[in-house]
Design a protein around this motif. Sequence first.
Motif, short mmCIF file in Angstrom:
data_model
loop_
_atom_site.label_atom_id
_atom_site.label_comp_id
_atom_site.label_asym_id
_atom_site.label_seq_id
_atom_site.Cartn_x
_atom_site.Cartn_y
_atom_site.Cartn_z
N GLU A 1 6.43 2.54 -6.53
CA GLU A 1 6.95 3.32 -7.66
C GLU A 1 8.42 2.98 -7.87
O GLU A 1 8.89 2.84 -9.00
N HIS A 2 9.13 2.82 -6.76
CA HIS A 2 10.56 2.58 -6.85
C HIS A 2 10.89 1.23 -7.48
O HIS A 2 11.76 1.12 -8.33
N ILE A 3 10.19 0.19 -7.07
CA ILE A 3 10.61 -1.17 -7.43
C ILE A 3 9.94 -1.70 -8.71
O ILE A 3 10.45 -2.61 -9.34
N SER A 4 8.80 -1.11 -9.12
CA SER A 4 7.99 -1.73 -10.17
C SER A 4 8.34 -1.28 -11.59
O SER A 4 8.75 -0.14 -11.80
N HIS B 1 0.83 -1.20 0.00
CA HIS B 1 0.00 0.00 0.00
C HIS B 1 0.87 1.26 0.00
O HIS B 1 0.36 2.35 -0.12
N LEU C 1 2.90 3.70 -1.80
CA LEU C 1 3.06 4.05 -3.21
C LEU C 1 4.50 4.36 -3.57
O LEU C 1 4.95 4.05 -4.66
N ALA C 2 5.23 4.97 -2.64
CA ALA C 2 6.60 5.36 -2.97
C ALA C 2 7.47 4.12 -3.19
O ALA C 2 8.30 4.08 -4.10
N VAL C 3 7.27 3.09 -2.37
CA VAL C 3 8.04 1.85 -2.52
C VAL C 3 7.66 1.17 -3.84
O VAL C 3 8.52 0.71 -4.59
N LEU D 1 1.76 7.21 -11.23
CA LEU D 1 1.98 8.05 -10.05
C LEU D 1 2.24 9.50 -10.44
O LEU D 1 2.06 10.40 -9.65
N LEU E 1 -5.37 8.09 -3.29
CA LEU E 1 -4.25 7.39 -2.67
C LEU E 1 -3.00 8.27 -2.65
O LEU E 1 -2.29 8.35 -1.66
N LEU E 2 -2.76 8.94 -3.78
CA LEU E 2 -1.57 9.78 -3.89
C LEU E 2 -1.63 10.97 -2.94
O LEU E 2 -0.63 11.34 -2.33
N ASP E 3 -2.83 11.56 -2.82
CA ASP E 3 -2.97 12.73 -1.95
C ASP E 3 -2.71 12.39 -0.49
O ASP E 3 -2.37 13.25 0.31
N ALA E 4 -2.92 11.12 -0.16
CA ALA E 4 -2.78 10.73 1.24
C ALA E 4 -1.32 10.52 1.65
O ALA E 4 -1.01 10.43 2.82
N PRO F 1 4.98 3.06 -13.83
CA PRO F 1 4.94 3.81 -12.58
C PRO F 1 4.99 5.32 -12.79
O PRO F 1 4.33 6.07 -12.07
#
Lengths: 285, 265
Positions: B223-226, B217, B219-221, B247, B258-261, B243
């Motif tokens: 975005e990094h790995i996918s 859940h 998003l930063a992780v 994102l 999700l991004l705003d949170a 990604p």
Amino acid sequence: MASEPLLRVRDLGVTFRSGGADTVASSGVTYDLAPGEILAVVGESGSGKSVSALALTRLLPAAPACRVTGSVLLEGEELVGLPEERLAKVRGKRIAYIFQEPGTSMNPVYTIGFQIAEAVKAHRPEVTGADVRRTVEASLDAVGIREPARAADSYPHELSGGMLQRAMIAMALACEPKVLVADEPTTALDVTIQKQIMELLARLRRERGMSILLITHNFGIVANTADNVLVMSQGRVVEQGPVARVMSAPEHPYTRGLIACIPRLGQRRRRLPTLEDHLRESAQA
Amino acid sequence: MNAPAPLLEVRDLKVHYPRPGAGWFRKAEPVRAVDGVSFSVPRGRTVGLVGESGSGKTTTGRAIVKLAPVTSGEILWEGRDIGRLSSRAFLPWRKKVQMVFQDPYGSLNPRSDILAILSEPLEIHFPEMSRADREARCAELLRKVGLKPEQMRRHPHEFSGGQRQRIGIARALAVQPELIVCDEPVSALDVSVQASVVNLLQDLQEELGVAYLFIAHDLAVVEHISHHVLVMEKGVVVEQGSPERILGAPTHPYTRTLLDAVPRF
């Protein structure tokens, strides 16, 4: 004139004894918490951040298994060394706690309303009869639960994680504490719920002037909520100051490492910087 | 000429559970945990699966490793449907698809030492392996995930959360899988430890060419790995793409929520 601190902590230390050997869980923790201030305590697992917050009201094993040293002044009253029955009146009433897993902090066989009422009856003898139920519903309403009466009659398993954490906060609020200790309040929750809970804490501080001690391992949630921050590592405070200063110009390499290792959106890198990389580099420099 | 089939392709996957309370005379609507999900995972790549609790992301991952019942749809492994095989017939595939679980405290048997934990999948999938070979393989696996071979006689409680997650990864790697379903592999860890586990997963992919379905859940992780990201809400994929696109310029309102949170600073 600076406002008198609500909580004045000096040189607070916690030592556990087991099998004849002492383990110092935290030592030399010193800070002031002003009325309406949000102070974040940031550190990794085992840094002593939770234990020093539990030590405020001695929510720890009894002596000699555990020793608390130093001084904790709450509105001028010394808490360290206070007899158990006097401390029981401080816990929940003047310093309330909420924990990481709202699910395990509630008793599964009683309704939410029953459990909040229990806290109200224990700490606010002036509230009696039908007023108890009114207080319960008012506090559920204050944390943004839409149908407080229905939530009060629900059992913990009937609510989602986010709703349960709100109910936990409602339970803490029902006794009108001066200080709320929130120990990793959002770690078990989804990002969108995390945001809502942090907004709720910020609103409670604004509306009620409540002071909050926010314990977390994530610098990300500190940035938007807290006024001041205390960084702990291996039982000691390595850096403290206003959040804006600590985040923009961290002085201690450990603080820099903690901030650097948070993955951020929109900054794709080959590798994520780790805390170890950071500490190794700064040791060489 | 046809492009080679992807390693894994999921077509219109549905996982429905009967709602409690349904009886002989009262038919309740089933819980549609996963309700028509399609995506593919190319060999050696990482597909990120994002969503909140209850979005169906974990159930999707569990259905792929046969830990959740498939109601309808296809799970194709290099073009062959493996979604409906019996447990016995599925066994050869279990070697190819492994799983890393969220809770490093709950997913390792507290009574077994690390050698026993890492040997178990080897005993099942490589019964011809000798005891000495298994031990050598365990030592190699521990080294691969950044632990010391000398630690194989220790028990899970002697390790930190991050180290336990490394053991969970070593166990998944033991049978040389081609795909690992990682269900929230870092969300129970300190932020400072998350980075090193994510880096380890990336290093292993480079070295071994293993593909990941990375469920999270954060998003930063993700975005990094996918290499490719899917966003799930209420059992369906609401958006998917690179990604950068998902994102950077999300089109679905749920992705934006999700991004705003995510806390910014």
